[in-house]
Design an enzyme around this catalytic site. Structure first.
Site, PDB file in Angstrom:
ATOM      1  N   ASN A  77     -20.088 -13.028 -27.210  1.00  0.00           N
ATOM      2  CA  ASN A  77     -21.449 -12.634 -27.223  1.00  0.00           C
ATOM      3  C   ASN A  77     -22.140 -12.913 -28.441  1.00  0.00           C
ATOM      4  OD1 ASN A  77     -22.124 -12.060 -24.999  1.00  0.00           O
ATOM      5  ND2 ASN A  77     -21.337 -10.358 -25.110  1.00  0.00           N
ATOM      6  N   GLU A 112     -12.432  -8.573 -25.150  1.00  0.00           N
ATOM      7  CA  GLU A 112     -11.921  -7.728 -26.390  1.00  0.00           C
ATOM      8  C   GLU A 112     -11.971  -6.502 -26.182  1.00  0.00           C
ATOM      9  OE1 GLU A 112     -15.537 -11.369 -28.415  1.00  0.00           O
ATOM     10  OE2 GLU A 112     -16.042  -9.787 -26.765  1.00  0.00           O
TER      11      GLU A 112
END
Ligand code: NAD
Length: 283
Positions: free
Chosen positions: A187, A149
Site C-alpha cells: 500500500n 502480508e
C-alpha cells in the site's frame, strides 16, 4: 480451524470464501444484519461459480455453506482459533472491536487485523496480551489474490507469525512477512499509483478514462481509477489519510480533493453503484 471474521463487507466476504474453501469453519460477524444477509448471498454466488468452473465439488459447496454462520454479536466469536478483523480503517473503531473480542475469545486465540495501513503496534496497544496480535493483510478480491502480508508488530510472538504464515499457505496463498511500517509494503508503493493519477486528472493532463487506459496499456491489470472503484473509493481514501498522517503529513502522500469529493457525494465505487468508472444506475 474456526476462523472468525469481523466485517461482512468487501474484504470480509472474500476472506470468508478463501477460509471456507480451505476447509475451515467461518463465523462472520457484522454490526449490520443486512450486511450479513448480503454477504451470505455473495459468498453463495461465488462458491456456485467455483462449482461451475470445476474448482469446487458440489458436495464441498454444500459443506462450505454448512460451515458458515453469521451473527451481529461479537460473542459468537468465542470458539474461534483466529479472529480476522475487516472493518473500517479507523484506529478508534478497530480498538473498540479488539477490546470487546479479547474479552470473549480464548486466551490462546490469535487476533489479526486486515488493516491496509494502520500500525500493528498502535492497534495492539489496546490489548491485555499484544503478543497474540498480528496483521494479516489480504488483497482484493481476497478469494483470488494470492499475496498476503503477515505483519509482525514489535510485540507479536514468533509462534503467532508462524501459525499465520502456515494458515495462509494452507489457503493457497503466498504469505510475505512484512515489517510494521505505515502502509506496510504494497500500500505504501501503491499510494503513488492512486495519488499521482488523480493529480494528472486534476491538472487536466488526461481524463480519468485516458489515465486508466494508458496504465492498462502499460501492463497493469487495472487502471488506478477502476482499481479505486473496486477497493471502495471511501476505503481507499481512509487508507491514504491514515498513511499520510503516520508519515507526519509528508506532502508526497497528501490525499486528493477529487477523491474527497467523490466520497462526499456517496460515489464509493462498485459497491455503491457509482464511482470514478462505475456509472450510477438510472433507477
Ligand atoms: P467495507 O466498507 O466493504 O466493509 C466493512 C464492514 O464492516 C461493513 O459491512 C460494516 O457494517 C462492518 N463494520 C463496521 N464497523 C463494525 C464493527 N465495529 N463491528 C462489526 N462490523 C463492523 O470495508 P472493506 O473494504 O471490506 O475494508 C475492511 C478493512 O480491510 C479496512 O481496514 C480496509 O482498509 C482493509 N482492506 C480493504 C481492501 C479493499 O480493497 N477494500 C483491501 C485490503 C484491506
Amino acid at each position: 480451524m474456526i476462523i472468525g471474521i469481523c466485517g461482512a463487507g468487501t474484504m470480509g466476504r472474500g476472506i470468508a470464501i478463501t477460509s471456507l474453501m480451505a476447509g475451515h469453519t467461518v463465523v462472520l460477524v457484522d454490526l449490520s444484519a443486512d450486511a450479513c444477509t448480503a454477504a451470505v448471498a455473495a459468498i453463495t454466488k461465488q462458491l456456485s461459480t467455483a462449482v461451475e468452473r470445476g474448482k469446487l465439488a458440489q458436495a464441498d459447496f454444500d459443506a462450505c455453506l454448512t460451515r458458515c454462520s453469521t451473527s451481529t454479536d461479537v460473542a459468537a466469536m468465542a470458539p474461534c482459533d483466529i479472529v480476522i478483523e475487516a472493518i473500517a480503517e479507523r484506529l478508534d473503531i478497530k480498538h473498540a472491536f479488539f477490546q470487546s473480542v479479547e474479552k470473549v475469545c480464548r486466551p490462546d486465540a490469535i487476533l489479526a487485523s486486515n488493516t491496509s495501513s494502520i500500525s500493528i503496534a498502535s492497534l495492539a496497544r489496546c490489548l491485555q496480551d499484544p503478543t497474540r496480535f498480528v496483521g494479516l493483510h489480504f488483497f482484493n478480491p481476497a478469494h483470488i489474490m494470492k499475496l498476503v502480508e503477515v505483519i509482525r508488530g514489535p510485540r507479536t510472538s514468533d509462534a503467532v507469525v508462524q501459525i499465520c504464515v502456515e494458515t495462509a499457505r494452507g489457503m493457497g496463498k503466498t504469505p510475505v512477512v512484512a515489517k510494521d511500517a505505515p502502509g506496510f509494503i504494497v500500500n505504501r508503493i501503491a499510494r503513488n499509483y492512486y495519488n499521482e493519477a488523480q493529480r494528472v486528472v486534476m491538472e487536466g493532463a488526461a481524463t480519468i478514462e485516458q489515465t486508466d487506459a494508458l496504465m492498462q496499456g502499460l501492463g497493469f491489470k487495472m487502471g488506478p481509477f477502476a482499481l479505486m472503484d473496486l477497493i471502495g473509493v471511501d476505503v481507499n481514501l481512509d487508507v491514504t489519510k491514515s498513511q499520510w498522517q503516520q508519515f507526519f503529513y509528508e506532502p508526497r502522500f497528501t490525499p486528493s480533493l477529487l477523491q474527497q469529493q467523490y466520497v462526499d457525494a456517496g460515489l464509493h465505487g462498485t459497491k455503491s453503484g457509482g464511482g470514478f468508472r462505475t456509472t450510477p444506475s438510472s433507477e
